[in-house]
Design an enzyme around this catalytic site. Structure first.
Site, PDB file in Angstrom:
ATOM      1  CG  HIS A  20      -6.219   1.620   5.030  1.00  0.00           C
ATOM      2  ND1 HIS A  20      -5.788   2.659   5.817  1.00  0.00           N
ATOM      3  CD2 HIS A  20      -5.175   0.770   4.926  1.00  0.00           C
ATOM      4  CE1 HIS A  20      -4.527   2.445   6.165  1.00  0.00           C
ATOM      5  NE2 HIS A  20      -4.127   1.311   5.633  1.00  0.00           N
ATOM      6  N   GLY A  51       1.082   2.279  11.220  1.00  0.00           N
ATOM      7  CA  GLY A  51       1.920   3.479  11.246  1.00  0.00           C
ATOM      8  C   GLY A  51       2.482   3.835  12.613  1.00  0.00           C
ATOM      9  CE  LYS A  99      -0.298   3.242   4.769  1.00  0.00           C
ATOM     10  NZ  LYS A  99      -0.393   3.346   6.204  1.00  0.00           N
ATOM     11  CG  ASN A 119      -1.744   1.227   1.381  1.00  0.00           C
ATOM     12  OD1 ASN A 119      -1.738   2.077   0.495  1.00  0.00           O
ATOM     13  ND2 ASN A 119      -2.468   1.336   2.489  1.00  0.00           N
ATOM     14  N   GLY A 178       2.604  -0.979   4.554  1.00  0.00           N
ATOM     15  CA  GLY A 178       2.359   0.428   4.270  1.00  0.00           C
ATOM     16  C   GLY A 178       3.654   1.183   4.018  1.00  0.00           C
ATOM     17  CD  GLU A 230      -3.652  -2.720   7.395  1.00  0.00           C
ATOM     18  OE1 GLU A 230      -2.534  -2.795   6.875  1.00  0.00           O
ATOM     19  OE2 GLU A 230      -4.347  -1.691   7.329  1.00  0.00           O
TER      20      GLU A 230
HETATM   21  P1  13P Z   1       2.268   0.725   8.009  1.00  0.00           P
HETATM   22  O1  13P Z   1       2.940  -0.495   7.432  1.00  0.00           O
HETATM   23  O2  13P Z   1       2.884   2.001   7.601  1.00  0.00           O
HETATM   24  O3  13P Z   1       2.044   0.572   9.476  1.00  0.00           O
HETATM   25  O4  13P Z   1       0.813   0.766   7.361  1.00  0.00           O
HETATM   26  C1  13P Z   1       0.083  -0.384   7.257  1.00  0.00           C
HETATM   27  C2  13P Z   1      -0.992  -0.109   6.326  1.00  0.00           C
HETATM   28  O5  13P Z   1      -1.699   0.887   6.453  1.00  0.00           O
HETATM   29  C3  13P Z   1      -1.177  -1.025   5.200  1.00  0.00           C
HETATM   30  O6  13P Z   1      -2.411  -0.811   4.606  1.00  0.00           O
END
Ligand code: 13P
Length: 242
Positions: free
Chosen positions: A88, A166, A10, A8, A223, A160
């Site tokens: 998400h 994050g 982002k 992802n 992420g 998740e």
């Molecule tokens: P991080 O790996 O940055 O914690 O984010 C996970 C995420 O949002 C995957 O969709």
């Protein structure tokens, strides 16, 4: 079957980074791994028709019409998108995606033969109160309540935990394994389907080792680390060598 690795990206990439990123990832698209890359909408054409699979980070709840700024599942399908992240944390928190909205987005994906990657997870408060399984149960029963069972065979669940996204924090591998078992069993008892369940939340090349040993985990949703090509290559190699 190999493990899935879903990136992802982002809102972390600029066009100048993309060419190198794709070239590198394509060199690693072999072995016991199924790589799915989910870029920003605007970058999707750059990532289409490659060695890896293509996903999107979101889809509109609407099918067509006067919805400025939105992208429909049929438009995603047209540009080669085969997977779509739905539910998400960042969309639930920042854009108000509710259970009903998530349910409709999944329906839109199914009607255009896009496989939804549906994120579920408890928040910090649920974890502290010991109500994680209750929360997951509620989400699973509410989000998927009226979906076509046959369509649901084409579904991926990403566990998740909201507090892990994050944050640099993660559940232990035992907790992940136990929760994935719970999710799989619930899907089987409620809907008679065997669903693939991934883990996501603060994964990087340093902590992946622990989760790799979780046998019932069908892959990983990564992420922030996924937009760093060195990290991605390390993660791909670790999965391939596991
Ligand atoms: P991080 O790996 O940055 O914690 O984010 C996970 C995420 O949002 C995957 O969709």
């Amino acid at each position: 079957m190999g493990k899935k690795l879903i990136a992802n990206l982002k809102m972390n990439m600029q066009i100048e980074d993309i060419k190198d990123y794709i070239k590198n990832i394509e060199n690693y698209c072999y072995g016991n791994i199924d790589i799915i890359i989910c870029p920003s909408y605007i970058h999707i054409p750059f990532f289409a028709n490659r060695q890896f699979k293509l996903g999107s980070q979101n889809v509109s709840v609407h099918e067509k019409g006067a919805y400025t700024g939105e992208v429909s599942s049929s438009q995603l399908k047209e540009v080669g998108v085969k997977y779509c992240i739905v539910g998400h944390k960042e969309l639930r928190n920042n854009f108000g995606d509710t259970t009903d909205i998530i349910n409709s987005k999944i329906k839109n994906c199914f009607s255009d033969r896009i496989i939804p990657i549906v994120c579920i997870g408890e928040d910090k408060q649920d974890k502290l109160m010991g109500s994680k399984k209750q929360v997951l149960r509620r989400e699973i029963l509410d989000i998927f309540k009226d979906l076509n069972r046959e369509d649901m065979n084409n579904l991926i669940i990403a566990y998740e935990p909201l507090w892990a996204v994050g944050s640099g924090m993660m559940p232990s591998s035992e907790e992940i394994s136990d929760t994935i078992d719970f999710i799989k069993n619930l899907f089987y008892s409620a809907y008679k389907i065997n669903v693939d369940v991934l883990y996501g939340g603060s994964i990087n090349s340093k902590n992946l080792h622990d989760i790799l040993s979780v046998e019932n985990c069908d892959g990983f949703l990564v992420g922030n680390s996924s937009s760093n090509i060195d990290e991605m290559i390390k993660i791909i190699n670790m999965i391939n060598n596991s």
